[in-house]
Design a protein around this motif. Structure first.
Motif, PDB file in Angstrom:
ATOM      1  N   ALA A 235      44.733   3.531  62.981  1.00 37.43           N
ATOM      2  CA  ALA A 235      44.403   4.722  62.785  1.00 37.43           C
ATOM      3  C   ALA A 235      42.830   4.652  63.538  1.00 37.43           C
ATOM      4  O   ALA A 235      42.014   5.530  63.254  1.00 37.43           O
ATOM      5  CB  ALA A 235      43.804   4.824  61.276  1.00 37.43           C
ATOM      6  N   ARG A 236      42.653   3.771  64.248  1.00 31.85           N
ATOM      7  CA  ARG A 236      41.442   3.548  65.101  1.00 31.85           C
ATOM      8  C   ARG A 236      40.135   3.523  64.397  1.00 31.85           C
ATOM      9  O   ARG A 236      38.978   4.000  64.818  1.00 31.85           O
ATOM     10  CB  ARG A 236      41.355   4.612  66.095  1.00 31.85           C
ATOM     11  N   PHE A 237      40.149   2.774  63.163  1.00 31.29           N
ATOM     12  CA  PHE A 237      39.072   2.663  62.503  1.00 31.29           C
ATOM     13  C   PHE A 237      38.061   1.690  63.135  1.00 31.29           C
ATOM     14  O   PHE A 237      38.591   0.869  63.985  1.00 31.29           O
ATOM     15  CB  PHE A 237      39.450   2.027  60.923  1.00 31.29           C
ATOM     16  N   ASP A 238      36.781   1.854  62.557  1.00 30.02           N
ATOM     17  CA  ASP A 238      35.788   0.986  63.241  1.00 30.02           C
ATOM     18  C   ASP A 238      35.744  -0.667  63.055  1.00 30.02           C
ATOM     19  O   ASP A 238      35.792  -1.479  63.408  1.00 30.02           O
ATOM     20  CB  ASP A 238      34.297   1.393  62.856  1.00 30.02           C
ATOM     21  N   PHE A 239      36.155  -0.831  61.341  1.00 26.95           N
ATOM     22  CA  PHE A 239      36.290  -2.105  61.048  1.00 26.95           C
ATOM     23  C   PHE A 239      36.891  -2.084  59.617  1.00 26.95           C
ATOM     24  O   PHE A 239      37.010  -1.276  58.923  1.00 26.95           O
ATOM     25  CB  PHE A 239      34.861  -2.663  61.001  1.00 26.95           C
ATOM     26  N   LEU A 240      37.284  -3.470  59.199  1.00 23.61           N
ATOM     27  CA  LEU A 240      37.720  -3.827  58.109  1.00 23.61           C
ATOM     28  C   LEU A 240      36.493  -4.384  57.316  1.00 23.61           C
ATOM     29  O   LEU A 240      35.813  -5.026  57.915  1.00 23.61           O
ATOM     30  CB  LEU A 240      38.750  -4.647  58.193  1.00 23.61           C
ATOM     31  N   PHE A 241      36.432  -4.114  55.988  1.00 19.91           N
ATOM     32  CA  PHE A 241      35.418  -4.561  55.219  1.00 19.91           C
ATOM     33  C   PHE A 241      35.697  -5.555  54.075  1.00 19.91           C
ATOM     34  O   PHE A 241      36.535  -5.266  53.288  1.00 19.91           O
ATOM     35  CB  PHE A 241      34.583  -3.454  54.852  1.00 19.91           C
ATOM     36  N   LEU A 242      35.231  -6.560  53.866  1.00 16.35           N
ATOM     37  CA  LEU A 242      35.420  -7.404  52.819  1.00 16.35           C
ATOM     38  C   LEU A 242      34.281  -7.729  51.992  1.00 16.35           C
ATOM     39  O   LEU A 242      33.118  -8.150  52.359  1.00 16.35           O
ATOM     40  CB  LEU A 242      35.961  -9.061  53.253  1.00 16.35           C
ATOM     41  N   ALA A 243      34.352  -7.228  50.766  1.00 15.97           N
ATOM     42  CA  ALA A 243      33.182  -7.579  49.736  1.00 15.97           C
ATOM     43  C   ALA A 243      33.381  -9.167  49.449  1.00 15.97           C
ATOM     44  O   ALA A 243      34.252  -9.668  49.637  1.00 15.97           O
ATOM     45  CB  ALA A 243      33.114  -6.682  48.539  1.00 15.97           C
ATOM     46  N   GLU A 244      32.501  -9.689  48.574  1.00 15.83           N
ATOM     47  CA  GLU A 244      32.629 -10.998  48.263  1.00 15.83           C
ATOM     48  C   GLU A 244      32.103 -11.027  46.675  1.00 15.83           C
ATOM     49  O   GLU A 244      30.857 -10.700  46.355  1.00 15.83           O
ATOM     50  CB  GLU A 244      31.665 -11.967  49.174  1.00 15.83           C
ATOM     51  N   GLY A 245      32.930 -11.541  45.855  1.00 15.94           N
ATOM     52  CA  GLY A 245      32.737 -11.916  44.580  1.00 15.94           C
ATOM     53  C   GLY A 245      32.747 -13.460  44.629  1.00 15.94           C
ATOM     54  O   GLY A 245      33.578 -14.115  44.838  1.00 15.94           O
ATOM     55  N   LEU A 246      31.772 -14.147  44.218  1.00 11.37           N
ATOM     56  CA  LEU A 246      31.655 -15.594  44.075  1.00 11.37           C
ATOM     57  C   LEU A 246      32.119 -16.146  42.646  1.00 11.37           C
ATOM     58  O   LEU A 246      32.280 -17.327  42.453  1.00 11.37           O
ATOM     59  CB  LEU A 246      30.103 -16.061  44.471  1.00 11.37           C
ATOM     60  N   ARG A 247      32.107 -15.269  41.676  1.00 13.96           N
ATOM     61  CA  ARG A 247      32.604 -16.017  40.476  1.00 13.96           C
ATOM     62  C   ARG A 247      33.396 -14.886  39.881  1.00 13.96           C
ATOM     63  O   ARG A 247      33.032 -13.453  39.976  1.00 13.96           O
ATOM     64  CB  ARG A 247      31.428 -16.174  39.652  1.00 13.96           C
ATOM     65  N   LEU A 248      34.513 -14.995  38.965  1.00 13.99           N
ATOM     66  CA  LEU A 248      35.168 -13.950  38.325  1.00 13.99           C
ATOM     67  C   LEU A 248      34.208 -13.512  37.391  1.00 13.99           C
ATOM     68  O   LEU A 248      33.476 -14.298  36.739  1.00 13.99           O
ATOM     69  CB  LEU A 248      36.434 -14.331  37.665  1.00 13.99           C
ATOM     70  N   ARG A 249      34.040 -12.299  37.195  1.00 10.78           N
ATOM     71  CA  ARG A 249      33.212 -11.396  36.047  1.00 10.78           C
ATOM     72  C   ARG A 249      33.733 -11.817  34.763  1.00 10.78           C
ATOM     73  O   ARG A 249      34.756 -11.621  34.361  1.00 10.78           O
ATOM     74  CB  ARG A 249      33.133 -10.208  36.469  1.00 10.78           C
ATOM     75  N   GLU A 250      32.922 -11.754  33.806  1.00  9.02           N
ATOM     76  CA  GLU A 250      33.407 -12.078  32.425  1.00  9.02           C
ATOM     77  C   GLU A 250      32.728 -11.275  31.420  1.00  9.02           C
ATOM     78  O   GLU A 250      31.767 -10.596  31.733  1.00  9.02           O
ATOM     79  CB  GLU A 250      32.757 -13.370  32.056  1.00  9.02           C
TER      80      GLU A 250
END
Ligand code: FMN
Length: 457
Positions: free
Chosen positions: A47-62
């Protein structure tokens, strides 16, 4: 003469650290297997998107000592995924969220410079400070740094990483006025950095990468966060995708640039945006409602309420009325690792307002959470969604959007096939990639051009 049309930037957010993802939907695939990441990236590139984005979670939320039930359990490492994606894509930018609180500049700079090499100039770094001490417990330093000191570390972290990226440049002396730190570049890769947060010297061993420095993103909305972005970032990942809130955020942040000698185009505003498509607007509205019900199960609705009430509400019926008891106001919060802890500043007032709303509308707990929670950003037929996205960008709500589908990895496919061609017809979205690097896609200058402009002026 009318203003020229702004070109729209689009990106694809591989979900995980949010409540948008409906992992229980039969159409959802794995969030761990590489084939999911590859599918998602290839759709974005097609689709000619600019970029792919990954957020980061360093611990599973509780919450209440249990892993938050709608979260995707398991998040592979950012650099490993992006490096693998570099091999199966050619043009797509690759943005990783890496925090500046628990890491060290030398290793992060090496990782991004390496990713930029491997991908031929497509790396971007979303510099975040991360939420809380709970996350920090995973690291050597434990609950390291109170919130208000995190941005001074972030600022010096980025300045230091930039010194490392630039250490393969020449032999000038660079001083960083913001932090009082300095770098003596006595040959390729050698560096000395002395500052309040980092006192390091040595040899940076990754040669200058195609983009010079990765594209820098920032996500964080406090005053310090906005200043950090205005002084040092190329783009902001925000949560303000609606007309009024988007315009207010856009105006606020862009107006902060001048004091750093920067033009409005040097910092792009790219909010997260969810979407639901249907053949007609009415059908899309209907699907959007069903998706909201999937996103807010009875169990999730109770968790959401516990979040405000700060109490165990597991004995309540989510299809029944709201609790009469008031929220517990305390320093200790039932939820750990979640951003929104700071979003509800006056829980007693919110509880009162919600009880009134629920009574007036005859809403159960679940109805209330569905109706007061975030609605999808763009809902409609492809024509409606394309028009709205274009209108929003032209009205300076943003410079584009980072799209967050609720189904992984196939949730972007229909958007790519139906909305993108309409944006292209409108003349506001590329039909082919024009450059090779992410800076090219985003219309951002290479750091060397900026440097030579400064020397010339
Ligand atoms: C839209 C948005 C996205 C964020 N994404 C992440 C993330 O993926 N990982 C993370 O550790 N922190 C993330 N953050 C948290 C920020 O790093 C920061 O810790 C938090 O927003 C507090 O800073 P602030 O007071 O400036 O908002 C995000 C924040 C915002 C506003």
């Amino acid at each position: 003469m009318s203003k020229p049309l702004k070109q729209i930037h689009l990106a694809a957010h591989f979900p995980g650290v949010n409540n948008t993802t409906v992992w229980s939907d039969p159409a959802a695939g794995s969030h761990i297997e590489f084939s999911s990441f590859a599918h998602f990236a290839k759709t974005a590139e097609r689709a000619r998107f600019d970029f792919l984005f990954l957020a980061e979670g360093l611990r599973l939320r509780e919450q209440g000592g249990k892993i938050y039930d709608l979260d995707v359990v398991g998040r592979p490492d950012t650099f490993t995924i992006l490096a693998a994606l570099a091999a199966v894509t050619e043009h797509l930018g690759l943005t990783g969220t890496i925090n500046s609180t628990f890491n060290e500049p030398y290793e992060v700079a090496r990782q991004f410079a390496s990713l930029d090499h491997l991908s031929g100039g497509r790396a971007a770094w979303n510099v975040v400070t991360s939420w809380d001490a709970f996350t920090g417990e995973n690291f050597r330093r434990g609950g390291f740094l109170p919130q208000d000191e995190r941005y001074s570390r972030a600022k010096e972290f980025l300045a230091t990483a930039n010194e490392l990226f630039d250490s393969w440049h020449g032999d000038e002396i660079l001083a960083d006025q913001a932090t009082g730190a300095f770098l003596r570049d006595a040959g390729a890769g050698s560096f000395v950095h002395q500052g309040p947060q980092f006192d390091i010297h040595g040899q940076f061993n990754v040669p200058r990468s195609p983009q010079g420095r990765p594209v820098i993103f920032q996500a964080g909305e406090s005053d310090e966060g906005r200043e950090f972005a205005a002084s040092s970032a190329d783009a902001i990942f925000s949560r303000y995708a609606t007309l009024d809130a988007g315009q207010a955020f856009y105006t606020d942040v862009k107006s902060r640039l001048a004091k750093y000698g920067r033009a409005p185009g040097e910092l792009l505003i790219l909010p997260a945006a969810s979407f639901v498509l249907g053949d007609t607007d009415a059908e899309a509205e209907e699907i959007a409602h069903q998706v909201r019900r999937q996103q807010v199960s009875g169990a999730t609705a109770l968790k959401h309420l516990e979040f405000v009430w700060n109490r165990d509400l597991s004995s309540y019926d989510p299809e029944g009325p709201l609790p009469d008891v008031d929220p517990l106001v305390s320093e200790e919060h039932i939820s750990r690792g979640r951003a929104q802890v700071r979003m509800y500043r006056d829980p007693i007032a919110i509880a009162r307002e919600w009880r009134e709303l629920a009574e007036a509308n005859k809403w159960s707990i679940r109805d209330l959470v569905i109706n007061t929670g975030n609605r999808q950003t763009f809902v409609g037929s492809p024509a409606t969604v394309a028009r709205t996205i274009d209108d929003f960008v032209q009205a300076d709500v943003s410079d584009g959007f980072i799209l967050v589908p609720h189904i992984t990895p196939g949730g972007l496919d229909t958007f790519a096939d139906t909305v993108v061609p309409l944006l292209q017809e409108r003349g506001v979205f590329r039909t082919e990639y024009e450059g090779t690097t992410l800076r090219d896609h985003l219309g951002l200058a290479h750091p060397d051009e900026k440097r030579s402009e400064r020397v010339a002026s």
